[in-house]
Design a protein around this motif. Structure first.
Motif: not given
Length: 189
Positions: A163-167
Motif C-alpha cells: 500500500s506504500d505509494e512512495n514505493e
C-alpha cells in the motif's frame, strides 16, 4: 520420453499474471494460461496442480532462503532480529517484481480460497523458522513464539509495502515494522 519446456514455470507465471490483471482471477482458466504461455494445458499440469498454485510456487524457494539466512546468522543477534533480517534475503525479489507481487497480494485479499492458501504458506514459513531456531539451540516454546511473531512481521511488512505509494523497499518496511514492535513493547531486539 517427456521433454521439459524451457522456463515453463516462469512462462506460466507470466501468462497467468498477465491474464489475472486483464480479465481477473476468476475469469482466467488453465487453458487460457497455457495458450498465453505458448505451452499446452498438459504441460501446465506437470508444473501446477491448479491455477491457484501459480501464485504460490515460489514460497518454497523463499522459505529456503530465509531458513539459510537464519542458520548462518551471527549468534550475537536477538532471534527476532535474526528472523527479520533473514526476510531481507527475499526483498530483492519482492522489490524487483513489484507489479506482480502487488497484483498477487490484491488477488489474495479478494479471494477466500487464496487467503486460505496464504495462511497455509505462512504457517509453513513459521514452522520452518521454528525448526531452524531450535536447531540453533533456542528452546521450543520461545522458538515457536519468535517464529509466529516473525511471520506476523512478514505479513504486516508486506501489506505496508503493497500500500506504500512512495514505493519504499520491502527491507525498509521490515525494519519499520520491527522497530514499531520493539518500541510498542519495549523490547531490546
Amino acid at each position: 520420453m517427456v521433454q521439459r519446456a524451457e522456463n515453463a514455470r516462469e512462462r506460466f507465471e507470466a501468462a497467468a499474471f498477465k491474464l489475472f490483471g486483464e480479465q481477473g482471477y476468476a475469469a482466467t482458466t488453465v487453458p487460457d494460461i497455457a495458450e498465453n504461455a505458448g505451452l499446452t494445458e498438459r504441460t501446465f499440469y506437470r508444473y501446477f496442480p491448479d491455477k491457484r498454485e501459480v501464485l504460490f510456487w515460489r514460497a518454497t524457494d523463499h522459505q529456503i532462503s530465509i531458513r539459510n539466512e537464519i542458520a548462518s546468522a551471527t549468534c550475537s543477534r536477538h532471534p527476532l532480529a535474526m528472523v527479520a533480517h533473514a526476510f531481507k534475503s527475499v526483498a530483492p525479489f519482492i522489490d524487483g517484481h513489484r507489479p506482480i507481487v502487488k497484483l498477487r497480494q490484491a488477488l489474495i485479499s479478494s479471494h477466500s480460497d487464496l487467503q486460505e492458501r496464504e495462511l497455509m504458506k505462512l504457517h509453513a514459513l513459521a514452522s520452518a523458522i521454528d525448526l531452524t531456531l531450535q536447531q540453533r539451540g533456542i528452546r521450543p516454546s520461545p522458538a515457536r513464539v519468535i517464529a509466529e511473531v516473525g511471520s506476523a512481521i512478514w505479513k504486516v511488512a508486506l501489506e505496508n509495502w503493497r500500500s506504500d505509494e512512495n514505493e519504499a523497499s520491502f527491507a525498509n518496511h521490515l525494519d519499520r515494522v520491527l522497530a514499531e514492535f520493539q518500541t510498542e513493547f519495549h523490547l531490546l531486539v
